[in-house]
Scaffold this motif. Structure first.
Motif, PDB file in Angstrom:
ATOM      1  N   UNK A   1       0.818  -1.208   0.000  1.00 52.37           N
ATOM      2  CA  UNK A   1       0.000   0.000   0.000  1.00 52.37           C
ATOM      3  C   UNK A   1       0.850   1.255   0.000  1.00 52.37           C
ATOM      4  N   UNK A   2       2.145   1.128   0.046  1.00 49.65           N
ATOM      5  CA  UNK A   2       3.048   2.288   0.039  1.00 49.65           C
ATOM      6  C   UNK A   2       4.346   1.895  -0.661  1.00 49.65           C
ATOM      7  N   UNK A   3       5.147   2.894  -0.941  1.00 49.80           N
ATOM      8  CA  UNK A   3       6.456   2.651  -1.548  1.00 49.80           C
ATOM      9  C   UNK A   3       6.350   2.397  -3.044  1.00 49.80           C
ATOM     10  N   UNK A   4       7.202   1.480  -3.532  1.00 46.32           N
ATOM     11  CA  UNK A   4       7.332   1.256  -4.968  1.00 46.32           C
ATOM     12  C   UNK A   4       6.093   0.616  -5.579  1.00 46.32           C
ATOM     13  N   UNK A   5       5.298  -0.072  -4.790  1.00 50.38           N
ATOM     14  CA  UNK A   5       4.099  -0.729  -5.306  1.00 50.38           C
ATOM     15  C   UNK A   5       3.051   0.283  -5.757  1.00 50.38           C
ATOM     16  N   UNK A   6       3.024   1.460  -5.131  1.00 53.37           N
ATOM     17  CA  UNK A   6       2.047   2.497  -5.508  1.00 53.37           C
ATOM     18  C   UNK A   6       2.583   3.451  -6.568  1.00 53.37           C
ATOM     19  N   UNK A   7       3.880   3.391  -6.834  1.00 56.17           N
ATOM     20  CA  UNK A   7       4.476   4.315  -7.813  1.00 56.17           C
ATOM     21  C   UNK A   7       4.317   3.822  -9.250  1.00 56.17           C
ATOM     22  N   UNK A   8       4.054   2.533  -9.437  1.00 53.92           N
ATOM     23  CA  UNK A   8       3.952   1.959 -10.784  1.00 53.92           C
ATOM     24  C   UNK A   8       2.566   1.371 -10.995  1.00 53.92           C
ATOM     25  N   UNK A   9       2.166   1.335 -12.271  1.00 51.42           N
ATOM     26  CA  UNK A   9       0.865   0.795 -12.654  1.00 51.42           C
ATOM     27  C   UNK A   9       1.039  -0.010 -13.938  1.00 51.42           C
ATOM     28  N   UNK A  10       0.373  -1.139 -14.032  1.00 51.90           N
ATOM     29  CA  UNK A  10       0.498  -1.985 -15.221  1.00 51.90           C
ATOM     30  C   UNK A  10      -0.306  -1.399 -16.381  1.00 51.90           C
TER      31      UNK A  10
ATOM     32  N   UNK B   1       4.948   9.608 -23.241  1.00 48.49           N
ATOM     33  CA  UNK B   1       4.933   8.744 -22.060  1.00 48.49           C
ATOM     34  C   UNK B   1       5.395   7.359 -22.480  1.00 48.49           C
ATOM     35  N   UNK B   2       6.373   6.789 -21.753  1.00 48.37           N
ATOM     36  CA  UNK B   2       6.973   5.510 -22.120  1.00 48.37           C
ATOM     37  C   UNK B   2       6.992   4.568 -20.919  1.00 48.37           C
TER      38      UNK B   2
ATOM     39  N   UNK C   1       2.398   9.488 -14.518  1.00 42.24           N
ATOM     40  CA  UNK C   1       2.195   9.709 -15.947  1.00 42.24           C
ATOM     41  C   UNK C   1       0.771   9.383 -16.367  1.00 42.24           C
ATOM     42  N   UNK C   2       0.203   8.316 -15.812  1.00 45.45           N
ATOM     43  CA  UNK C   2      -1.174   7.939 -16.170  1.00 45.45           C
ATOM     44  C   UNK C   2      -2.158   8.981 -15.629  1.00 45.45           C
ATOM     45  N   UNK C   3      -1.928   9.510 -14.429  1.00 45.58           N
ATOM     46  CA  UNK C   3      -2.775  10.592 -13.894  1.00 45.58           C
ATOM     47  C   UNK C   3      -2.655  11.841 -14.759  1.00 45.58           C
ATOM     48  N   UNK C   4      -1.456  12.034 -15.326  1.00 46.55           N
ATOM     49  CA  UNK C   4      -1.221  13.165 -16.228  1.00 46.55           C
ATOM     50  C   UNK C   4      -2.038  13.013 -17.517  1.00 46.55           C
TER      51      UNK C   4
END
Length: 632
Positions: free
Chosen positions: A8-17, A41-42, A67-70
């Motif tokens: 729920x925190x850290x690197x797991x929340x920074x990336x999205x598939x 976006x890459x 990036x996805x929120x952007x």
């Protein structure tokens, strides 16, 4: 405060598939890919993939969540959704054959506007110039494509027009600096507003259809869609910086796209090349770029005489000479020579160029013009030649620009074997293999040594060829010396041989003994100082040195031992990095060794070819002489 759960925190929340991103944006995969290309976006590679994928071990395509929120706030998303609605409604109208409603819907086709994205991605003009390399390379490639299913002719015509406009700016500003011919195409490098821009113009070949598995033209056309808007902005700014009218006006005979020119590939390419040979309309009469150069030189002269300032002055003077390299020269290009790169080069450095008007459009003067100084030919002979001009091969133009001076034309005549074409894009002080021709360019003193080695090779070849003649002459000399020696020995025995001694010889022997006794008395009378000085003089003599043999096995063993010591001193956490460095060093050494071996083989083949040519020439000369003797 509640303790956060795992992932729920850290690197797991920074990336999205990618799948989660598609669900969040509610777009298809093709639309999502298009949106990412347009917005820049890459996918990202996380530091700890398992943590970023929330414990999953399979490899997924990941994006930054930021990036996805952007992308959620992008107005193009709504246009892409409108495409879906448009496709469904037009399909329904076609199915029920409601053509009146279909015509109304086609008039309201949703268009994507990318102007705001270009301004968003490149907030300053210098940022756009820095990213111009890929843009130009791709647009020059698409400008050579015919009409395809995924690449309409209008897109390739737009790429053609934009690239011609950019080349006209390069010609007008004289900003070209380097050029190189390679298998991929022609490499060009220009200096625009202090930024180095490098692009590739591909060789012109008839288009060969590619299967969809090899090249995905759909993805490439999305990049082209963005880059055409970007290059349009850049061309507008560059032309107004030189006080040139934009868009440039070309003669009515070229760049007039109709059904005939769009279908005929040769006329399409010919019009593009002809458009480069015309002067553009200016809004003023002064050359502002030359004024700016003078101002820069004055500013440099006001500063101190530091090494950096002196280097900048020299560079500015070289560039000023390079800009007018071909000034006052007129070139005529034969029909077998590729015209497009030569027109760009010759006109960028102040020269005038033309070709056969009966074959291609856009010629400015005929071949019979007496003021032509150079004719560029790529064939071994010509039927008609003019004394007032030099007949050269195309490489002369490229080499003159890279070396920033007009080279002698004798090495580039028709049918001559050309010198090696060296790349100006490599570092002259690199640690890898450097060919001897490139070393000679940077250090003129090496030219003499290189020529001497060639002369030595020629001398050794001549000695090998004339060996038989020398052996015959040596046998004759030995016979003459043998006769002279026999005569001398006969006279010596006649006047008293080695056993008999004459009276005169006895008197001379007595005199020598008396002289020796006098010398011994003189030596006894010498002082100690003189004896010491004589001994020192005897010590001061040159002795022949001894050859020191290097034990290669011992040296290799010392290197291996040193490497083992270095490996032992490396910390365990740095061992992988150390091994990587060693591996890179070994690959560099292997590449250098292979290049040296290749060069040795080439030199050996050339030497053997010279030998065979000389032997054949001698054999032919001997046969001709024998025939002449028979006839006589």
């Amino acid at each position: 405060m509640r303790r956060p759960k795992k992932y729920e925190s850290g690197e797991a929340t920074q990336y999205i598939s990618r799948r989660a991103a598609l669900r969040r944006l509610q777009l298809s995969l093709n639309d999502f890919r298009r949106l990412c290309i347009l917005k820049g976006v890459y996918p990202r590679e996380p530091k700890h993939r398992r943590r970023a994928q929330k414990g999953s071990s399979e490899i997924k395509i990941l994006y930054h969540a930021k990036d996805i929120r952007f992308l959620l706030h992008e107005s193009i998303v709504w246009t892409l959704r409108d495409y879906k609605i448009f496709a469904k409604k037009t399909g329904r109208d076609r199915a029920i054959k409601d053509f009146r409603n279909l015509k109304r819907r086609l008039a309201l086709f949703p268009e994507i506007k990318l102007d705001h994205i270009v301004k968003e991605r490149y907030p300053t003009f210098i940022d756009a110039l820095k990213d111009l390399d890929d843009c130009l390379t791709l647009l020059f490639l698409f400008s050579t494509f015919p009409s395809l299913h995924l690449i309409p002719r209008e897109q390739s015509a737009l790429c053609r027009r934009l690239t011609i406009e950019f080349l006209h700016y390069v010609i007008a500003s004289k900003s070209l600096r380097k050029v190189f011919i390679s298998i991929k195409g022609y490499y060009f490098q220009a200096e625009i507003k202090g930024q180095k821009v490098t692009w590739i113009v591909p060789h012109y070949y008839p288009f060969k259809p590619q299967s969809r598995q090899d090249v995905d033209f759909k993805v490439m056309s999305i990049f082209v869609e963005f880059y055409t808007i970007m290059l349009g902005f850049v061309n507008f700014r560059l032309f107004h910086g030189l006080n040139l009218a934009y868009p440039p006006q070309f003669p009515s005979s070229v760049l007039q796209d109709n059904s005939e020119t769009l279908q005929d590939e040769s006329s399409f390419v010919s019009d593009r090349i002809a458009a480069l040979n015309f002067e553009l309309l200016r809004t003023d009469k002064l050359m502002e770029d030359e004024e700016d150069l003078d101002i820069d030189m004055e500013l440099l002269e006001q500063d101190g005489d530091s090494k950096r300032i002196i280097k900048m002055k020299q560079e500015a003077q070289e560039v000023a000479r390079l800009r007018t390299l071909f000034k006052g020269l007129k070139f005529f290009i034969n029909r077998e020579v590729p015209r497009e790169p030569l027109i760009i080069l010759i006109r960028s450095f102040g020269g005038k160029v033309s070709w056969d008007a009966s074959v291609f459009a856009g010629a400015t003067f005929d071949e019979s013009d007496e003021t032509i100084t150079h004719q560029i030919v790529d064939r071994p002979t010509l039927s008609t030649q003019y004394i007032s001009r030099d007949y050269i091969q195309p490489q002369w133009v490229f080499d003159c620009i890279n070396q920033r001076q007009l080279l002698p034309t004798n090495k580039y005549f028709m049918g001559e074997k050309l010198p090696p074409h060296l790349s100006p894009f490599v570092d002259s002080k690199r640690e890898t293999y450097i060919p001897p021709e490139e070393k000679a360019l940077h250090d003129p003193s090496l030219i003499e040594t290189h020529e001497q080695s060639d002369d030595d090779d020629n001398d050794s070849d001549g000695q090998a060829d004339n060996q038989e003649e020398e052996e015959i002459e040596q046998q004759l000399l030995d016979a003459q010396l043998q006769r002279a020696y026999q005569q001398e020995t006969a006279e010596y025995k006649k006047y008293g041989g080695p056993d008999g001694v004459n009276e005169d010889e006895e008197d001379s022997v007595d005199d020598d003994e008396e002289d020796d006794e006098e010398d011994e008395d003189d030596e006894e009378q010498l002082d100690d100082k003189t004896k010491r000085s004589l001994q020192e003089k005897q010590k001061m003599k040159v002795e022949s040195g001894k050859v020191h043999k290097v034990n290669k096995r011992q040296l290799r063993k010392a290197e291996v031992d040193e490497h083992r010591l270095q490996a032992r001193m490396v910390k365990p956490r740095h061992r992988n990095l150390f091994r990587k460095l060693i591996r890179e060093k070994q690959t560099k050494e292997k590449e250098e060794w292979l290049l040296r071996k290749k060069r040795r083989n080439i030199d050996a083949d050339a030497k053997e070819a010279k030998k065979t040519a000389k032997r054949e020439a001698k054999k032919a000369a001997a046969e001709a002489a024998a025939k002449a003797l028979k006839m006589a």
